[in-house]
Design an enzyme around this catalytic site. Structure first.
Site, short mmCIF file in Angstrom:
data_model
loop_
_atom_site.label_atom_id
_atom_site.label_comp_id
_atom_site.label_asym_id
_atom_site.label_seq_id
_atom_site.Cartn_x
_atom_site.Cartn_y
_atom_site.Cartn_z
N HIS A 15 2.73 -12.39 -27.21
CA HIS A 15 1.58 -12.79 -26.76
C HIS A 15 1.35 -13.05 -25.26
CE1 HIS A 15 3.69 -16.48 -27.15
NE2 HIS A 15 3.06 -16.78 -26.23
N TYR B 289 -2.70 -38.35 -13.46
CA TYR B 289 -2.53 -38.43 -15.13
C TYR B 289 -1.90 -37.11 -15.84
CZ TYR B 289 -3.14 -40.20 -19.79
OH TYR B 289 -3.07 -40.24 -20.89
N GLU B 290 -2.25 -35.93 -15.41
CA GLU B 290 -1.61 -34.91 -15.96
C GLU B 290 -0.26 -34.68 -15.57
OE1 GLU B 290 -4.50 -34.95 -14.08
OE2 GLU B 290 -6.16 -34.39 -15.61
N HIS C 177 4.75 -13.31 -22.89
CA HIS C 177 5.93 -13.96 -23.85
C HIS C 177 6.03 -13.32 -25.02
CE1 HIS C 177 5.23 -18.34 -22.19
NE2 HIS C 177 5.64 -17.37 -21.20
N HIS D 294 -3.60 -7.04 -2.67
CA HIS D 294 -3.49 -5.51 -3.37
C HIS D 294 -3.23 -6.10 -4.88
CE1 HIS D 294 -2.63 -1.40 -3.31
NE2 HIS D 294 -1.88 -1.59 -4.18
N ASN E 226 -0.14 -13.53 -10.62
CA ASN E 226 -0.73 -14.44 -9.85
C ASN E 226 -1.91 -14.01 -9.30
OD1 ASN E 226 0.92 -16.72 -10.42
ND2 ASN E 226 2.20 -16.31 -8.65
N CYS F 135 0.84 -1.04 -0.01
CA CYS F 135 -0.01 0.10 -0.08
C CYS F 135 0.79 1.17 0.34
CB CYS F 135 -1.09 -0.08 1.21
SG CYS F 135 -2.55 -0.94 1.02
N HIS G 296 -1.54 -6.51 -8.07
CA HIS G 296 -0.08 -6.45 -8.57
C HIS G 296 0.58 -7.51 -9.38
CE1 HIS G 296 0.39 -9.41 -5.44
NE2 HIS G 296 1.65 -9.52 -5.66
O1 LIG Z 1 -10.86 -39.15 -12.10
P1 LIG Z 1 -10.74 -38.53 -10.63
O2 LIG Z 1 -10.17 -39.02 -9.64
O3 LIG Z 1 -12.08 -37.96 -10.21
O4 LIG Z 1 -10.22 -37.12 -11.04
C1 LIG Z 1 -9.02 -36.58 -10.67
O5 LIG Z 1 -7.97 -37.39 -11.39
C2 LIG Z 1 -7.51 -36.95 -12.80
C3 LIG Z 1 -6.46 -37.45 -13.56
O6 LIG Z 1 -5.58 -37.23 -12.87
C4 LIG Z 1 -7.84 -35.52 -13.14
O7 LIG Z 1 -8.20 -35.30 -14.51
C5 LIG Z 1 -8.91 -34.85 -12.46
O8 LIG Z 1 -8.96 -33.27 -12.67
C6 LIG Z 1 -8.80 -35.21 -10.79
O9 LIG Z 1 -9.96 -34.66 -9.91
O1 LIG Z 2 6.28 -14.50 -4.96
P1 LIG Z 2 4.88 -14.99 -4.23
O2 LIG Z 2 3.73 -14.11 -5.19
O3 LIG Z 2 5.02 -14.88 -2.83
O4 LIG Z 2 4.88 -16.38 -4.42
C1 LIG Z 2 3.85 -17.02 -5.49
O5 LIG Z 2 4.46 -16.92 -6.92
C2 LIG Z 2 5.86 -17.54 -7.11
C3 LIG Z 2 6.07 -17.52 -8.59
O6 LIG Z 2 4.86 -17.88 -9.35
C4 LIG Z 2 5.60 -19.09 -6.69
O7 LIG Z 2 7.10 -19.80 -6.94
C5 LIG Z 2 5.12 -19.37 -5.30
O8 LIG Z 2 4.85 -20.56 -5.23
C6 LIG Z 2 3.64 -18.43 -5.18
O9 LIG Z 2 3.20 -18.72 -3.90
#
Ligand SMILES: O=P(O)(O)O[C@H]1O[C@H](CO)[C@@H](O)[C@H](O)[C@H]1O
Ligand SMILES: O=P(O)(O)O[C@H]1O[C@H](CO)[C@@H](O)[C@H](O)[C@H]1O
Lengths: 352, 352
Positions: free
Chosen positions: A300, A320-321, A282, A165, A154, A55, A167
């Site tokens: 972009h 999975y992801e 980027h 705030h 973020n 602030c 930022h």
């Molecule tokens: O199939 P579930 O357990 O409901 O789903 C979870 O695992 C999946 C696979 O990692 C993800 O895609 C979902 O976002 C997560 O909620």
């Molecule tokens: O610096 P901050 O805002 O406290 O931290 C946040 O952003 C960073 C950069 O993406 C991450 O590494 C941290 O885990 C997150 O909490």
């Protein structure tokens, strides 16, 4: 035989910027959700809190007192990931599988506005324009010394933001980070093959098809990319070939303020909540790369918002992801249509 | 000049399995945390809930009634990402930037135990061994038809798990997912250059150095990899060269049950909570790849746990991490030391 319908039939889509794939299984939106829910975004944030280090007039951890700033305000991050006194080199590697390199960088923080209870879509166009000009200035300043300058925001506690705030942060580094190496390689290859920058070609495609367009003005478009990963992910693209933020013309900066305000109002309108996301810019690399040919690049911004079904149910990028491949539960076209249909006027500004 | 100290000096480390880098800034653990906190893991889960579709005797959404199973239980996922009736091909691409391919696959669910109020580290070695045998059987079964079989466990609500009953999932696919393409390429290159599988060489290094070892037995080791991304990430590695889960000997399966129980007890002991994570198995591809030379592969499991400072403060992989490069706040060696020093006996099983 059954006709392919992307909303009904699982498929994979190629992300040409990263060179990888996303699994699209839109039928999965039908499953019930009994997992974790998120706390709603904070309401009733005080406009001014003298104990909040972001602030105007507040004292920061290092004893410095913030000026009574009236638009944007920039300063060195008090808890930087890159320490200023640099870092000695890790020296030769003990083994080819234990490889370390030194990393030099600089971390800055930029407040968008003196008020804590405002967000970009609720700011005026002139105020957003000041943010854009400041972004361009930061790129010029840090870009003269560093190969990569990552501007990112973020937004929301759910995205690890620890201060309400408004930022963003800037982490500049001596090295080109992973994601940018990929984008650099992929765009370079595409340019070599097709003699047109990949994202310029992509802008043409999206302007023709209009299937994934969220909002557009004379200078910019916001689309849900064909290969989007996050449910309501978007990409902001200028219509002209532009390498870096400082290259934007006066009109393009005003146009950017306009499209940001509209896109972010739509985001907030989607679930009538202050929409969380991580976003960042980027563009062509800087530092020593300024002397190199970067024609293959196109400036972009990526917006990565986690919410999926409501203000409290997000998409989990987990098992999975993390271990195999990213997966999404609605098509890019479905997401774009939802966003496109929403009002450009923020729900908090509508007269009831 | 200052001597390099990985705990004090930011640096980047190379991940040879993925071919990318992680930014390590251990001094950052010192910053105060005022961001989001997580709800504690659920306590007091009922041992049996007839309405929970994973419980013995429960009726699932499709009307099927679960048997009164006494160890593991496997069935088709009722909300699969891959629909059984397959998927017609998306057909030719409209544009090189709009590339889709068909994706065929199969999703299974496997319960670890009939009780909802138990987790792997609280199960007996014999019970864990049954899970391992079942994993091997699933790999044999689905591996005969699919190129990739991803076994993974999302543990804890924070990891998107929507059912507290101990279980894992299996998503098998006609294509090799992103992460595995990377691991396949990287291991292949390493093998070509060094005539030894990368992870066999890595096992040798870690057994010599002992700096990142968490727990070890005659057949397995658990290490925090040098290039770990998540705060307390670990990798489980067999000491013998093994391509796929079904290739594990009887002793190696018992050894795996032993090391899993110890590793997971340590995880729970770290913050005295049921430690959330996503974990999964990576081994040589299956299906048509079974006929190919996969010597460069080594079986391993990744554990990706999100907690950083306490049972309620996790690491956020957000802005910089999503847009540029992953970053960690303590060194792999610091994390390994913490885990290594913790008891192998679960805190809930200790007599007070
Ligand atoms: O199939 P579930 O357990 O409901 O789903 C979870 O695992 C999946 C696979 O990692 C993800 O895609 C979902 O976002 C997560 O909620
Ligand atoms: O610096 P901050 O805002 O406290 O931290 C946040 O952003 C960073 C950069 O993406 C991450 O590494 C941290 O885990 C997150 O909490």
């Amino acid at each position: 035989s059954v006709v392919f319908n992307p909303k009904e039939h699982q498929h994979i889509r190629y992300n040409p910027l990263k060179g990888d794939w996303v699994l699209v299984s839109a039928h999965r939106m039908k499953r019930p959700w009994s997992g974790a829910t998120e706390k709603p975004a904070e309401e009733n944030i005080a406009r001014h809190n003298p104990n909040n280090p972001l602030c105007p007039g507040a004292t920061r951890i290092n004893g410095e007192v913030n000026p009574n700033y009236e638009s944007t305000f920039e300063f060195d991050n008090d808890f930087p990931v890159f320490l200023d006194d640099g870092a000695p080199s890790p020296g030769p590697n003990e083994h080819p599988l234990l490889r370390a390199e030194s990393a030099v960088g600089k971390c800055r923080v930029m407040c968008f506005h003196p008020w804590s209870d405002i967000t970009l879509p609720l700011m005026s166009l002139a105020e957003i324009r000041k943010v854009i000009d400041q972004w361009a200035d930061i790129m010029l300043d840090l870009g003269s010394r560093f190969k990569w300058v990552q501007i990112f925001e973020n937004k929301g506690k759910i995205m690890g933001c620890s201060n309400p705030h408004p930022h963003c942060q800037v982490w500049a580094s001596s090295f080109l980070p992973n994601e940018l190496k990929l984008e650099d390689d992929q765009q370079r290859d595409y340019y070599k093959k097709n003699k047109i920058p990949m994202l310029m070609d992509y802008v043409k495609v999206e302007m023709e098809k209009k299937e994934r367009m969220v909002v557009e003005n004379a200078y910019w478009l916001a689309v849900v990319p064909y290969w989007a990963t996050w449910p309501f992910e978007t990409m902001l693209l200028p219509k002209r070939h532009i390498l870096r933020l400082p290259d934007l013309s006066d009109e393009e900066r005003d146009g950017l303020a306009d499209i940001m305000k509209k896109l972010l109002a739509k985001y907030d309108n989607l679930f009538e909540t202050s929409f969380p996301y991580s976003m960042g810019w980027h563009g062509a690399p800087t530092g020593t790369c300024m002397q190199e040919d970067c024609t293959h690049w196109q400036l972009h911004a990526h917006y990565y918002p986690p919410l999926l079904r409501s203000a409290s149910v997000k998409k989990f990028m987990v098992g999975y992801e993390m271990l195999a491949q990213v997966q999404r539960d609605l098509t890019a076209e479905q997401a774009a249509k939802k966003l496109e249909e929403l009002s450009e006027v923020h729900y908090k500004l509508k007269l009831s």
